[in-house]
Design a protein around this motif. Structure first.
Motif, PDB file in Angstrom:
ATOM      1  N   PHE A  93       0.824  -1.210   0.000  1.00  0.00           N
ATOM      2  CA  PHE A  93       0.000   0.000   0.000  1.00  0.00           C
ATOM      3  C   PHE A  93       0.863   1.267   0.000  1.00  0.00           C
ATOM      4  N   TYR A  94       2.069   1.190   0.575  1.00  0.00           N
ATOM      5  CA  TYR A  94       2.943   2.354   0.515  1.00  0.00           C
ATOM      6  C   TYR A  94       3.405   2.594  -0.923  1.00  0.00           C
ATOM      7  N   ASN A  95       3.688   1.523  -1.656  1.00  0.00           N
ATOM      8  CA  ASN A  95       4.069   1.677  -3.066  1.00  0.00           C
ATOM      9  C   ASN A  95       2.907   2.221  -3.893  1.00  0.00           C
ATOM     10  N   ILE A  96       1.686   1.835  -3.532  1.00  0.00           N
ATOM     11  CA  ILE A  96       0.513   2.399  -4.201  1.00  0.00           C
ATOM     12  C   ILE A  96       0.417   3.894  -3.919  1.00  0.00           C
ATOM     13  N   SER A  97       0.636   4.279  -2.654  1.00  0.00           N
ATOM     14  CA  SER A  97       0.639   5.709  -2.309  1.00  0.00           C
ATOM     15  C   SER A  97       1.731   6.455  -3.068  1.00  0.00           C
ATOM     16  N   THR A  98       2.893   5.822  -3.195  1.00  0.00           N
ATOM     17  CA  THR A  98       3.994   6.433  -3.940  1.00  0.00           C
ATOM     18  C   THR A  98       3.606   6.647  -5.397  1.00  0.00           C
ATOM     19  N   SER A  99       2.995   5.628  -6.003  1.00  0.00           N
ATOM     20  CA  SER A  99       2.599   5.728  -7.415  1.00  0.00           C
ATOM     21  C   SER A  99       1.550   6.821  -7.622  1.00  0.00           C
ATOM     22  N   ILE A 100       0.591   6.927  -6.695  1.00  0.00           N
ATOM     23  CA  ILE A 100      -0.440   7.962  -6.809  1.00  0.00           C
ATOM     24  C   ILE A 100       0.178   9.351  -6.643  1.00  0.00           C
ATOM     25  N   THR A 101       1.135   9.478  -5.728  1.00  0.00           N
ATOM     26  CA  THR A 101       1.814  10.760  -5.543  1.00  0.00           C
ATOM     27  C   THR A 101       2.573  11.167  -6.800  1.00  0.00           C
ATOM     28  N   VAL A 102       3.251  10.201  -7.416  1.00  0.00           N
ATOM     29  CA  VAL A 102       3.965  10.479  -8.669  1.00  0.00           C
ATOM     30  C   VAL A 102       2.975  10.901  -9.752  1.00  0.00           C
ATOM     31  N   PHE A 103       1.859  10.187  -9.844  1.00  0.00           N
ATOM     32  CA  PHE A 103       0.835  10.522 -10.836  1.00  0.00           C
ATOM     33  C   PHE A 103       0.296  11.930 -10.616  1.00  0.00           C
ATOM     34  N   LEU A 104       0.005  12.275  -9.364  1.00  0.00           N
ATOM     35  CA  LEU A 104      -0.503  13.613  -9.041  1.00  0.00           C
ATOM     36  C   LEU A 104       0.509  14.694  -9.415  1.00  0.00           C
ATOM     37  N   ALA A 105       1.772  14.462  -9.057  1.00  0.00           N
ATOM     38  CA  ALA A 105       2.801  15.466  -9.328  1.00  0.00           C
ATOM     39  C   ALA A 105       2.998  15.681 -10.826  1.00  0.00           C
ATOM     40  N   ILE A 106       3.079  14.583 -11.575  1.00  0.00           N
ATOM     41  CA  ILE A 106       3.269  14.692 -13.020  1.00  0.00           C
ATOM     42  C   ILE A 106       2.042  15.312 -13.677  1.00  0.00           C
ATOM     43  N   GLN A 107       0.854  14.923 -13.208  1.00  0.00           N
ATOM     44  CA  GLN A 107      -0.384  15.465 -13.757  1.00  0.00           C
ATOM     45  C   GLN A 107      -0.426  16.981 -13.611  1.00  0.00           C
ATOM     46  N   LYS A 108      -0.195  17.468 -12.403  1.00  0.00           N
ATOM     47  CA  LYS A 108      -0.239  18.915 -12.171  1.00  0.00           C
ATOM     48  C   LYS A 108       0.889  19.626 -12.905  1.00  0.00           C
ATOM     49  N   CYS A 109       2.045  18.989 -12.952  1.00  0.00           N
ATOM     50  CA  CYS A 109       3.182  19.586 -13.642  1.00  0.00           C
ATOM     51  C   CYS A 109       2.861  19.793 -15.125  1.00  0.00           C
ATOM     52  N   CYS A 110       2.256  18.793 -15.745  1.00  0.00           N
ATOM     53  CA  CYS A 110       1.886  18.904 -17.161  1.00  0.00           C
ATOM     54  C   CYS A 110       0.786  19.934 -17.372  1.00  0.00           C
ATOM     55  N   CYS A 111      -0.181  19.963 -16.471  1.00  0.00           N
ATOM     56  CA  CYS A 111      -1.329  20.857 -16.642  1.00  0.00           C
ATOM     57  C   CYS A 111      -0.938  22.331 -16.600  1.00  0.00           C
ATOM     58  N   ILE A 112       0.060  22.675 -15.801  1.00  0.00           N
ATOM     59  CA  ILE A 112       0.383  24.093 -15.648  1.00  0.00           C
ATOM     60  C   ILE A 112       1.600  24.520 -16.453  1.00  0.00           C
ATOM     61  N   SER A 113       2.314  23.566 -17.038  1.00  0.00           N
ATOM     62  CA  SER A 113       3.536  23.942 -17.749  1.00  0.00           C
ATOM     63  C   SER A 113       3.453  23.749 -19.258  1.00  0.00           C
ATOM     64  N   LEU A 114       2.625  22.809 -19.741  1.00  0.00           N
ATOM     65  CA  LEU A 114       2.528  22.584 -21.176  1.00  0.00           C
ATOM     66  C   LEU A 114       1.661  23.658 -21.820  1.00  0.00           C
ATOM     67  N   PRO A 115       1.965  24.046 -23.056  1.00  0.00           N
ATOM     68  CA  PRO A 115       1.296  25.205 -23.672  1.00  0.00           C
ATOM     69  C   PRO A 115      -0.155  24.972 -24.068  1.00  0.00           C
ATOM     70  N   TRP A 116      -0.565  23.737 -24.301  1.00  0.00           N
ATOM     71  CA  TRP A 116      -1.950  23.505 -24.701  1.00  0.00           C
ATOM     72  C   TRP A 116      -2.806  23.115 -23.488  1.00  0.00           C
TER      73      TRP A 116
END
Length: 376
Positions: free
Chosen positions: A114-137
């Motif tokens: 379950f800790y690895n699941i939490s890690t994967s979700i955290t990575v997904f959240l970080a990458i998701q937000k990073c793409c949403c606010i930094s990519l031009p489209w």
């Protein structure tokens, strides 16, 4: 003549003797500190889950945060059960037919799942937000609520597929005679296949590959998020109270904050508002107030993850470089103490998300407050 404890230190070559290691690791850290901390973390995560259910999952970020809360709770529960069973066997001397001490070894494996699941979700959240606010489209349209649900389900399913077959075959229970109770008890024996083939693979995946890759991805995303947040806050501060001429209003003046938060434009991003009203000299900013607060929440979660995950990477990289610093090496007591300390950081990280949601999610805060008032 040196005392026995000091002699054992020099004979073993470790900086910490067995008795001191047991007292600090088991009595102080595991039972006195981490057990209450895990109970506290379970309470906060249950409260967060109830609040999410009451407030509703209106977007993909809420779905991910609720899934993260669930995996955090299950991780804390698994390790709490392990600590309780170990305490009953070692301290209370409860000796049923099934050996509780060996059963307590099983639960941390599911806690790691379950800790690895939490890690994967955290990575997904970080990458998701990073793409949403930094990519031009308009990249955030790709992270709809339905797709976030699908991503979270895939993360949970992948974790179970990778873990359950290993743990199901690693602990074969057998009957064995126990000299301490003078009776036959059910315990488990480490299988040779597990020790020789499975455990090295699990160690490489869970303690080295996943933490290191997650650390790099979240660290990069955190830097990008922090930079964009700083730019957004600086922009809002510079535009606060200013007026801008629009083509549609002739000689009338309006504040950009009023445009963004007016009922007519509440469903648009800042960029779309600027396009609709053709505001001159207006730099496109992709975040509304709600998006800004959500990004801040994700950034804080990511920073806490990096802070609690970094010792993992350092300790296990050190064990690779120096085999003496490992569970079966010369400095095994020091290694065990380091593991307990970094696990305490994990427990703290898994227990504080409720307060992050309360700080940055207005709807979550109002729902939580209403629940507290009702229960009172």
């Amino acid at each position: 003549m040196a005392d026995t404890n000091n002699t054992s230190v020099y004979i073993n070559g470790d900086w910490i003797n067995e008795s001191a290691s047991y007292f600090i690791s088991v009595i102080v850290l595991q039972l006195s500190i981490k057990v209450p901390a895990r109970v506290f973390g379970m309470v906060t995560n249950i409260m967060a889950l109830v609040t999410f259910c009451r407030s509703g999952l209106s977007d993909g970020i809420s779905v991910c945060f609720m899934a993260l809360t669930l995996s955090d709770k299950l991780c804390l529960l698994s390790n709490l059960l392990a600590s309780i069973l170990g305490y009953l066997d070692l301290e209370v001397r409860v000796k049923p037919y099934i050996d509780l001490y060996y059963v307590s070894y099983i639960f941390p494996f599911y806690g790691l799942l379950f800790y690895n699941i939490s890690t994967s979700i955290t990575v997904f959240l970080a990458i998701q937000k990073c793409c949403c606010i930094s990519l031009p489209w308009n990249f955030k349209s790709y992270f709809s609520k339905r797709r976030c649900v699908a991503a979270v389900c895939c993360i949970y399913l992948s974790g179970f597929i990778l873990y359950v077959p290993f743990t199901a075959t690693a602990f074969p229970f057998v009957e064995a005679f126990d000299l301490t109770t003078n009776s036959t008890r059910l315990t488990f024996a480490w299988s040779a296949v597990y020790l020789q083939d499975v455990f090295p693979v699990l160690k490489a995946i869970n303690y080295i590959s996943i933490p290191f890759i997650a650390e790099i991805l979240v660290l990069i995303s955190t830097v990008v998020l922090a930079t964009k947040l700083k730019e957004s806050v600086k922009f809002r501060d510079s535009m606060s109270g200013k007026t801008i001429t629009t083509r549609n209003s002739g000689n009338c003046y309006c504040s950009p904050s009023l445009l963004i938060h007016s009922p007519e434009t509440s469903n648009f991003s800042t960029h779309s508002v600027a396009q609709k009203y053709k505001i001159k000299n207006y730099k496109a900013q992709p975040m509304t107030t709600k998006e800004l607060r959500a990004t801040q929440a994700v950034n804080v979660v990511a920073i806490l993850f990096v802070a609690s995950n970094s010792p993992d990477v350092i300790v296990y990289l050190a064990s690779l470089l120096s085999p003496k610093f490992s569970a079966f090496g010369l400095y095994h007591n020091t290694f065990k103490l380091c593991i307990e300390l970094q696990d305490l950081l994990h427990v703290c990280n898994l227990s504080v998300n409720l307060f992050i949601y309360l700080k940055f999610n207005t709807k979550f805060y109002k729902t939580f407050k209403a629940l507290i008032l009702q229960s009172g």
